[in-house]
Design a protein around this motif. Structure first.
Motif, PDB file in Angstrom:
ATOM      1  N   VAL A   5      -9.036  -1.910   9.233  1.00 26.06           N
ATOM      2  CA  VAL A   5      -9.986  -3.137   8.357  1.00 26.06           C
ATOM      3  C   VAL A   5     -10.095  -1.127   7.368  1.00 26.06           C
ATOM      4  O   VAL A   5     -10.742  -0.196   7.776  1.00 26.06           O
ATOM      5  CB  VAL A   5     -11.745  -2.741   8.360  1.00 26.06           C
ATOM      6  CG1 VAL A   5     -12.346  -3.502   7.339  1.00 26.06           C
ATOM      7  CG2 VAL A   5     -11.302  -3.936   9.171  1.00 26.06           C
ATOM      8  N   GLU A   6     -10.051  -0.816   6.288  1.00 29.02           N
ATOM      9  CA  GLU A   6      -9.887   0.003   5.157  1.00 29.02           C
ATOM     10  C   GLU A   6     -10.982   0.303   4.756  1.00 29.02           C
ATOM     11  O   GLU A   6     -11.629  -0.799   4.057  1.00 29.02           O
ATOM     12  CB  GLU A   6      -8.616   0.274   4.308  1.00 29.02           C
ATOM     13  CG  GLU A   6      -7.282  -0.024   4.837  1.00 29.02           C
ATOM     14  CD  GLU A   6      -6.672  -0.847   4.290  1.00 29.02           C
ATOM     15  OE1 GLU A   6      -5.190  -1.358   4.769  1.00 29.02           O
ATOM     16  OE2 GLU A   6      -7.585  -2.555   4.732  1.00 29.02           O
ATOM     17  N   VAL A  20     -10.984   7.731   2.288  1.00 28.54           N
ATOM     18  CA  VAL A  20     -11.228   6.272   2.642  1.00 28.54           C
ATOM     19  C   VAL A  20     -10.331   6.166   3.962  1.00 28.54           C
ATOM     20  O   VAL A  20      -9.957   7.887   4.016  1.00 28.54           O
ATOM     21  CB  VAL A  20      -9.721   5.320   1.652  1.00 28.54           C
ATOM     22  CG1 VAL A  20     -10.144   5.802  -0.057  1.00 28.54           C
ATOM     23  CG2 VAL A  20      -8.020   6.160   1.535  1.00 28.54           C
ATOM     24  N   SER A  21     -11.383   5.792   4.823  1.00 31.02           N
ATOM     25  CA  SER A  21     -10.585   5.297   5.738  1.00 31.02           C
ATOM     26  C   SER A  21     -10.016   3.985   6.139  1.00 31.02           C
ATOM     27  O   SER A  21      -9.981   3.393   5.840  1.00 31.02           O
ATOM     28  CB  SER A  21     -12.290   5.649   6.530  1.00 31.02           C
ATOM     29  OG  SER A  21     -13.010   6.105   5.869  1.00 31.02           O
ATOM     30  N   CYS A  22      -9.642   3.940   7.353  1.00 33.23           N
ATOM     31  CA  CYS A  22      -9.151   3.108   8.547  1.00 33.23           C
ATOM     32  C   CYS A  22      -9.438   2.869   9.787  1.00 33.23           C
ATOM     33  O   CYS A  22      -9.789   3.563  10.366  1.00 33.23           O
ATOM     34  CB  CYS A  22      -7.439   2.876   7.740  1.00 33.23           C
ATOM     35  SG  CYS A  22      -6.508   1.633   8.848  1.00 33.23           S
ATOM     36  N   TYR A  95      -3.625   0.594   0.924  1.00 33.64           N
ATOM     37  CA  TYR A  95      -2.961   0.733   2.406  1.00 33.64           C
ATOM     38  C   TYR A  95      -3.223   1.253   3.350  1.00 33.64           C
ATOM     39  O   TYR A  95      -2.477   1.933   3.319  1.00 33.64           O
ATOM     40  CB  TYR A  95      -2.274   0.006   2.664  1.00 33.64           C
ATOM     41  CG  TYR A  95      -2.258  -1.430   1.591  1.00 33.64           C
ATOM     42  CD1 TYR A  95      -1.410  -1.389  -0.382  1.00 33.64           C
ATOM     43  CD2 TYR A  95      -2.835  -2.785   1.850  1.00 33.64           C
ATOM     44  CE1 TYR A  95      -1.724  -2.579  -0.717  1.00 33.64           C
ATOM     45  CE2 TYR A  95      -2.370  -3.741   0.824  1.00 33.64           C
ATOM     46  CZ  TYR A  95      -2.496  -4.052  -0.596  1.00 33.64           C
ATOM     47  OH  TYR A  95      -2.599  -4.830  -1.826  1.00 33.64           O
ATOM     48  N   CYS A  96      -3.727   1.589   4.976  1.00 33.13           N
ATOM     49  CA  CYS A  96      -3.355   1.780   6.160  1.00 33.13           C
ATOM     50  C   CYS A  96      -2.523   0.841   6.560  1.00 33.13           C
ATOM     51  O   CYS A  96      -2.712  -0.192   6.293  1.00 33.13           O
ATOM     52  CB  CYS A  96      -4.494   1.984   6.274  1.00 33.13           C
ATOM     53  SG  CYS A  96      -4.687   1.641   8.099  1.00 33.13           S
ATOM     54  N   ALA A  97      -1.469   1.210   7.708  1.00 32.02           N
ATOM     55  CA  ALA A  97      -0.440   0.374   8.473  1.00 32.02           C
ATOM     56  C   ALA A  97      -0.251   1.121   9.958  1.00 32.02           C
ATOM     57  O   ALA A  97      -1.068   2.237   9.987  1.00 32.02           O
ATOM     58  CB  ALA A  97       0.884   0.545   7.789  1.00 32.02           C
ATOM     59  N   TRP A 117      -0.579  -3.907   9.005  1.00 33.41           N
ATOM     60  CA  TRP A 117      -1.362  -3.745   7.418  1.00 33.41           C
ATOM     61  C   TRP A 117      -2.875  -3.670   7.415  1.00 33.41           C
ATOM     62  O   TRP A 117      -3.454  -5.169   8.025  1.00 33.41           O
ATOM     63  CB  TRP A 117      -0.286  -4.044   6.653  1.00 33.41           C
ATOM     64  CG  TRP A 117       0.992  -3.368   6.610  1.00 33.41           C
ATOM     65  CD1 TRP A 117       1.468  -4.359   7.520  1.00 33.41           C
ATOM     66  CD2 TRP A 117       1.416  -2.667   6.129  1.00 33.41           C
ATOM     67  NE1 TRP A 117       2.963  -3.094   6.339  1.00 33.41           N
ATOM     68  CE2 TRP A 117       3.032  -2.344   6.215  1.00 33.41           C
ATOM     69  CE3 TRP A 117       1.194  -1.574   4.778  1.00 33.41           C
ATOM     70  CZ2 TRP A 117       3.515  -1.361   5.735  1.00 33.41           C
ATOM     71  CZ3 TRP A 117       1.672  -0.825   4.315  1.00 33.41           C
ATOM     72  CH2 TRP A 117       3.031  -0.372   4.482  1.00 33.41           C
ATOM     73  N   GLY A 118      -3.411  -3.535   6.874  1.00 34.98           N
ATOM     74  CA  GLY A 118      -4.560  -3.561   6.691  1.00 34.98           C
ATOM     75  C   GLY A 118      -4.429  -4.042   5.336  1.00 34.98           C
ATOM     76  O   GLY A 118      -3.950  -4.502   4.736  1.00 34.98           O
ATOM     77  N   GLN A 119      -5.455  -4.710   5.097  1.00 31.36           N
ATOM     78  CA  GLN A 119      -6.220  -5.836   3.556  1.00 31.36           C
ATOM     79  C   GLN A 119      -5.827  -4.959   2.399  1.00 31.36           C
ATOM     80  O   GLN A 119      -6.321  -5.845   1.397  1.00 31.36           O
ATOM     81  CB  GLN A 119      -7.762  -6.405   3.785  1.00 31.36           C
ATOM     82  CG  GLN A 119      -9.014  -5.846   3.104  1.00 31.36           C
ATOM     83  CD  GLN A 119      -9.461  -4.653   4.514  1.00 31.36           C
ATOM     84  OE1 GLN A 119      -9.146  -4.613   5.357  1.00 31.36           O
ATOM     85  NE2 GLN A 119     -10.219  -3.895   4.033  1.00 31.36           N
TER      86      GLN A 119
END
Length: 127
Positions: A5-6, A20-22, A95-97, A117-119
């Motif tokens: 979740v980003e 930004v965070s994930c 996107y974070c992966a 992958w995040g949204q």
């Protein structure tokens, strides 16, 4: 299964900074290979940066080298992307992966490396 979740995207002006965070699920986050990618309107998703399994190495796309920094807090299961000196061309969905296994450095930048992958979170840089 790894859920990502980003958060932290937004609208900023050129030369501003943004982080930004994930947040990731799972009990072995320290062993995940984590990557950040971005996709601008009308363009393909592209590699930004990645932190290898265990965090032993990091790689950056040439376009962000010296401006962006990836970091991770294994206690919080979170990976961060610190973006400084932002440019309008950095505007994209970020996107974070995650890959919960070791990854060779040569393929850290490949989309196909990452099964989870995040949204995405929107980052818009105005001039």
């Amino acid at each position: 299964q790894v859920q990502l979740v980003e958060s932290g995207g937004g609208l900023v002006q050129a030369e501003d900074s943004l982080r930004v965070s994930c947040a990731a699920s799972g009990h072995t986050f320290s062993m995940y290979t984590m990557g950040w990618f971005r996709q601008a309107p009308g363009k393909e998703r592209e590699f930004v940066t990645a932190s290898s399994w265990g965090g032993s190495s990091t790689v950056y796309a040439d376009s962000v080298k010296g401006r962006f920094t990836i970091s991770r807090d294994n206690a919080e299961n979170t990976v961060y992307l610190q973006m400084n000196s932002l440019k309008p061309e950095d505007t994209a969905v970020y996107y974070c992966a995650a890959a919960p296994f070791p990854v060779a450095e040569v393929v850290l930048g490949a989309l196909s490396t990452y099964p989870f992958w995040g949204q995405g979170t929107q980052v818009t840089v105005s001039s």
